[in-house]
Write a protein that holds these residues in place. Sequence first.
Motif, PDB file in Angstrom:
ATOM      1  N   UNK A  75       0.806  -1.220   0.000  1.00  0.00           N
ATOM      2  CA  UNK A  75       0.000   0.000   0.000  1.00  0.00           C
ATOM      3  C   UNK A  75       0.841   1.272   0.000  1.00  0.00           C
ATOM      4  N   UNK A  76       2.163   1.104   0.010  1.00  0.00           N
ATOM      5  CA  UNK A  76       3.042   2.272  -0.078  1.00  0.00           C
ATOM      6  C   UNK A  76       4.344   1.861  -0.751  1.00  0.00           C
ATOM      7  N   UNK A  77       4.737   2.627  -1.766  1.00  0.00           N
ATOM      8  CA  UNK A  77       6.038   2.400  -2.399  1.00  0.00           C
ATOM      9  C   UNK A  77       6.819   3.705  -2.367  1.00  0.00           C
ATOM     10  N   UNK A  78       8.004   3.661  -1.781  1.00  0.00           N
ATOM     11  CA  UNK A  78       8.871   4.835  -1.758  1.00  0.00           C
ATOM     12  C   UNK A  78      10.209   4.474  -2.370  1.00  0.00           C
ATOM     13  N   UNK A  79      10.635   5.290  -3.320  1.00  0.00           N
ATOM     14  CA  UNK A  79      11.923   5.059  -3.960  1.00  0.00           C
ATOM     15  C   UNK A  79      12.819   6.254  -3.673  1.00  0.00           C
ATOM     16  N   UNK A  80      13.966   5.976  -3.085  1.00  0.00           N
ATOM     17  CA  UNK A  80      14.929   7.032  -2.809  1.00  0.00           C
ATOM     18  C   UNK A  80      16.054   6.986  -3.816  1.00  0.00           C
ATOM     19  N   UNK A  81      16.398   8.152  -4.371  1.00  0.00           N
ATOM     20  CA  UNK A  81      17.458   8.195  -5.375  1.00  0.00           C
ATOM     21  C   UNK A  81      17.952   9.618  -5.561  1.00  0.00           C
ATOM     22  N   UNK A  82      19.210   9.749  -5.939  1.00  0.00           N
ATOM     23  CA  UNK A  82      19.698  11.064  -6.351  1.00  0.00           C
ATOM     24  C   UNK A  82      19.974  11.077  -7.851  1.00  0.00           C
ATOM     25  N   UNK A  83      19.570   9.987  -8.538  1.00  0.00           N
ATOM     26  CA  UNK A  83      19.778   9.906  -9.985  1.00  0.00           C
ATOM     27  C   UNK A  83      18.485   9.478 -10.661  1.00  0.00           C
ATOM     28  N   UNK A  84      17.414  10.172 -10.338  1.00  0.00           N
ATOM     29  CA  UNK A  84      16.117   9.841 -10.931  1.00  0.00           C
ATOM     30  C   UNK A  84      16.154  10.015 -12.446  1.00  0.00           C
ATOM     31  N   UNK A  85      15.561   9.085 -13.194  1.00  0.00           N
ATOM     32  CA  UNK A  85      15.530   9.262 -14.647  1.00  0.00           C
ATOM     33  C   UNK A  85      14.706  10.482 -15.058  1.00  0.00           C
ATOM     34  N   UNK A  86      13.717  10.803 -14.255  1.00  0.00           N
ATOM     35  CA  UNK A  86      12.927  12.003 -14.509  1.00  0.00           C
ATOM     36  C   UNK A  86      13.191  13.000 -13.387  1.00  0.00           C
ATOM     37  N   UNK A  87      13.304  14.287 -13.717  1.00  0.00           N
ATOM     38  CA  UNK A  87      13.327  15.294 -12.667  1.00  0.00           C
ATOM     39  C   UNK A  87      11.920  15.412 -12.086  1.00  0.00           C
ATOM     40  N   UNK A  88      10.928  15.376 -12.955  1.00  0.00           N
ATOM     41  CA  UNK A  88       9.538  15.397 -12.503  1.00  0.00           C
ATOM     42  C   UNK A  88       8.820  14.215 -13.133  1.00  0.00           C
ATOM     43  N   UNK A  89       8.367  13.347 -12.349  1.00  0.00           N
ATOM     44  CA  UNK A  89       7.609  12.125 -12.642  1.00  0.00           C
ATOM     45  C   UNK A  89       8.180  11.039 -11.744  1.00  0.00           C
ATOM     46  N   UNK A  90       7.322  10.440 -10.973  1.00  0.00           N
ATOM     47  CA  UNK A  90       7.827   9.505  -9.966  1.00  0.00           C
ATOM     48  C   UNK A  90       8.401   8.214 -10.547  1.00  0.00           C
ATOM     49  N   UNK A  91       9.480   7.775  -9.945  1.00  0.00           N
ATOM     50  CA  UNK A  91      10.001   6.440 -10.215  1.00  0.00           C
ATOM     51  C   UNK A  91       9.127   5.416  -9.482  1.00  0.00           C
ATOM     52  N   UNK A  92       8.610   5.817  -8.323  1.00  0.00           N
ATOM     53  CA  UNK A  92       7.841   4.887  -7.493  1.00  0.00           C
ATOM     54  C   UNK A  92       6.628   4.325  -8.222  1.00  0.00           C
ATOM     55  N   UNK A  93       6.005   5.137  -9.087  1.00  0.00           N
ATOM     56  CA  UNK A  93       4.832   4.639  -9.809  1.00  0.00           C
ATOM     57  C   UNK A  93       5.260   3.607 -10.858  1.00  0.00           C
ATOM     58  N   UNK A  94       6.434   3.796 -11.453  1.00  0.00           N
ATOM     59  CA  UNK A  94       6.962   2.815 -12.418  1.00  0.00           C
ATOM     60  C   UNK A  94       7.176   1.485 -11.693  1.00  0.00           C
ATOM     61  N   UNK A  95       7.793   1.580 -10.520  1.00  0.00           N
ATOM     62  CA  UNK A  95       8.083   0.375  -9.740  1.00  0.00           C
ATOM     63  C   UNK A  95       6.791  -0.319  -9.335  1.00  0.00           C
ATOM     64  N   UNK A  96       5.844   0.472  -8.829  1.00  0.00           N
ATOM     65  CA  UNK A  96       4.582  -0.106  -8.361  1.00  0.00           C
ATOM     66  C   UNK A  96       3.856  -0.822  -9.500  1.00  0.00           C
ATOM     67  N   UNK A  97       3.874  -0.210 -10.673  1.00  0.00           N
ATOM     68  CA  UNK A  97       3.198  -0.807 -11.830  1.00  0.00           C
ATOM     69  C   UNK A  97       3.904  -2.104 -12.249  1.00  0.00           C
ATOM     70  N   UNK A  98       5.228  -2.034 -12.342  1.00  0.00           N
ATOM     71  CA  UNK A  98       5.983  -3.207 -12.800  1.00  0.00           C
ATOM     72  C   UNK A  98       5.859  -4.382 -11.836  1.00  0.00           C
ATOM     73  N   UNK A  99       5.722  -4.070 -10.549  1.00  0.00           N
ATOM     74  CA  UNK A  99       5.626  -5.157  -9.566  1.00  0.00           C
ATOM     75  C   UNK A  99       4.206  -5.693  -9.439  1.00  0.00           C
TER      76      UNK A  99
END
Lengths: 351, 155, 386
Positions: A75-99
């Motif tokens: 019910x919660x996905x948090x991704x921590x990074x200093x090298x996000x592929x997007x400056x704006x657009x969450x990586x966490x939603x990509x991860x949540x969808x793929x999983x």
Amino acid sequence: MVHAGIAGYGVYVPYMRIKIPEIAKVWGKDGDKAARGLGVYEKALGAIDEDSATFAVEAGRRAFEHCKLDPARVEAVYVGSESKPYAVKPTASIVAEALGSTPHLTAADFEFACKAGTAGIQACMGLCIAQMIDLGLAIGSDAAQGRPNDALEMTAGAGAAAYVISAKKEEQIATIEKTYSYTTDTPDFWRRSHAEFPMHAGRFTAEPAYFKHVAECAREIMKRTGTKPEDFDYFVPHQPNGKFPVRVAKLLGFTEAQVKPALVTPFIGNTYSAAAMIGLSAILDIAKPGQRILVTSYGSGAGSDGFIITVNDLIDQKRPAKARHFFELINNKTYVDYATYAKHRRKIKSM
Amino acid sequence: MKHPLPLIWRMIPEKYYLMGSHCATCKNDFFPFRQICPNCRRLGKVSEKRMPTTGTVYSFTEVSAPPSGFEFEVPYPLAIIELDNKVKILAQIIDAPMEKIRIGSRVQMRFRRVGDDDEESAISYGYKFALIEDAASSAKTDKPAKTPKPTVSKG
Amino acid sequence: MRSVSIIGGGLSKFGERWDKSFRDLVVEAGTAAVIDAGIEGREIQAIYGGCMSSGRLVGQEHVGALFADFLGLNPIPATRCEAACASGGVALRAGYLAVASGMYDVVAVGGVEKMTDFDSADVAIALGGAGDMEHELFFGATFPALYALMARRHMLEYGTTEEMMASCSVKNHKNAVHNPYAQYHNEITIEDVMNSGYIASPLKLLDCSPITDGAAAVILCASEKAKKFRKDPVEIIASSQASDTISLSNRHCMTELHATKVAAADAYRRANLKPSDIDVAEVHDCFSIAEIMAIEDLGFFDKGKGGPASLEGLTALNSEISINTSGGLKATGHPVGATGIKQAVEIMWQLQGKADKRQVKDAEIGMTHNVGGSGATAVVNIYKRL
């Protein structure tokens, strides 16, 4: 009080390696001396089709293969990074969808230099303890960036670690007894909004930054729990190189034996948000029920998240029959030269 | 080649986790998703089904002359993979030297960027496959860093 | 259904036609066909044009109307046909059906592609659209790659070798030396093929048909009226077409083109002929492995024997069966929309005895085999002198 704990974990380290002397050679430096000075021999790098989001997905998948829980429960996905592929657009939603965790969940990206991933663990713990969620996923993932010919280039590695955080005691292979964070405004390392590579303050990154925050965090969490270094089987500090973690351990009164099994940076480089979390995974790979672990991440800017973790009996049951230790897994690798590294990391200007 | 964003978005289920279809009438799986079962047509009962993420290399090639968008990846191995439910799928093989790829090699789905990236548009992610390496095979080691010998405790 | 015959045919020169535009090529081939047929433009009642990628490459769509316009044939109905590399073949079949149905007595059929203006990576994208864009091209699968995947299976299942494949290219280059319209007039050796660089292993540069500009046209006429125009029309005694899955991976078998087998079986049945009756065939050798599969799927050789047969020279000019006397796609060049019609022009010349030094002796029955994509479309036609 409900204790949150680790239900499963997964690590991803990309396939390619470059040796530190290969980098040093390009810039006219003594490679062996540089490697020895940093305590880093080689570092992992992602391929041209990889980024911190793909690392995060791979680590997340491995975490669920490990715990065998249903990703749809997350019910919660948090991704921590200093090298996000997007400056704006969450990586966490990509991860949540793929999983396969979408759509009934919250998701967000965290940024706090190298401790954004452990901040995600804390956020999941909070939601679990508040009984707002049963299961959360925290990932630290970085395709770390270093400017060509900068000292960081010698250490900036690549990888991700994912932790499934559960509110249910019976799902926990290890229980997180306590977390505490030590935070000040200390600009030792940064990357401005549109800058390509991070900047750092040289030797200032050591004493007033890394050592102060990690040590203060460790001392305070031990003070608040009435524990001493000898109460822990393992100490897992953030590891920007191979030297700092050993020094900070010594400074705090930990033995080399307590910290050494967690040292992953010498072999894959500094994986930034993933570094302490991968270090912890290397410990969980060998930990026995009842053992205690102290983790102190570090994020420039600056802060340190401390965790006291107790290993449960479930850890042995969850270990796959053909369990392979972290140090075996990273042996699937290939070495590349600097030119190949520059291509895959898109450091060639005309690309 | 630049793909329109809505197309990339529509394909997320199949590209991220191999969403295909299953016909309850003839019990066949299909990838990509088909609304009409080619065996049963109007008698088919088709629903969404995720394909297995492991399989075997059925045929492979190494592409040296790429279409635009793949210039920086050449040469890259490309394979027809027979998934464990016998459904075949075309995908790139990653993280393996050509000489390790064989017809019959076991492979596992991985998550990667696919195709063109102009650094400004939305990124397209999708499946590629990596060899499932057995414990015996590890890297070609020209003086590897000495990694500590771990003691794996087994349950 | 009425019998239909070809009363004229013409080609543009194939190759890198830097000085000729898309429409120039159409006019070059179309004019040659009209003159060959000995007809007046006003006698043509409809036009069918085959073209695969004019929109993607040249930026020109609506090419049926363009054909009619620049051939000076307005206002007759003009229709474009597209089936990737079989665009010419399906255009020819559309014209055939239009005459066979009784709707028209005389129609013109053309095919064209202008390809060399463009970067090869862009051409790879355009041609890639002949497969499943979302599941093949999207993942970096070029056409050479798709045929390479078939070649690898053919090698595994039947022991076909790279030398066997190379021998197809060698033979086709040899034939093309005598074809004034061909892109290449140089002979090559097996070593040349083997030493050319990999495009998609095991296929090498000289296993692959080139990027070509070119156009081809034929004039079709109801057979009952054909002899009014010339003494030696060539009758299309069967025209068959079949389809298969758009993506290669969805096929049950990757060592054959099922659509070719289905179309060939239908054509043989309609013509009441068998493979051994064919004297000369233009087959779709977009890649050397494609020629090997074609001569098997068309029934000239048993499955798996196409490679050895090629290497042994059984497909050379005036051998067991003369395959690709024009030089095939490999050496004549492969302007995709034109190829299916170029094949018909070659067979027409062979059956009329006009093929000069590449003439098949006593050629009575000819065949054309045109494939779209990795085999999702196949068109097989059989011809004899009227």
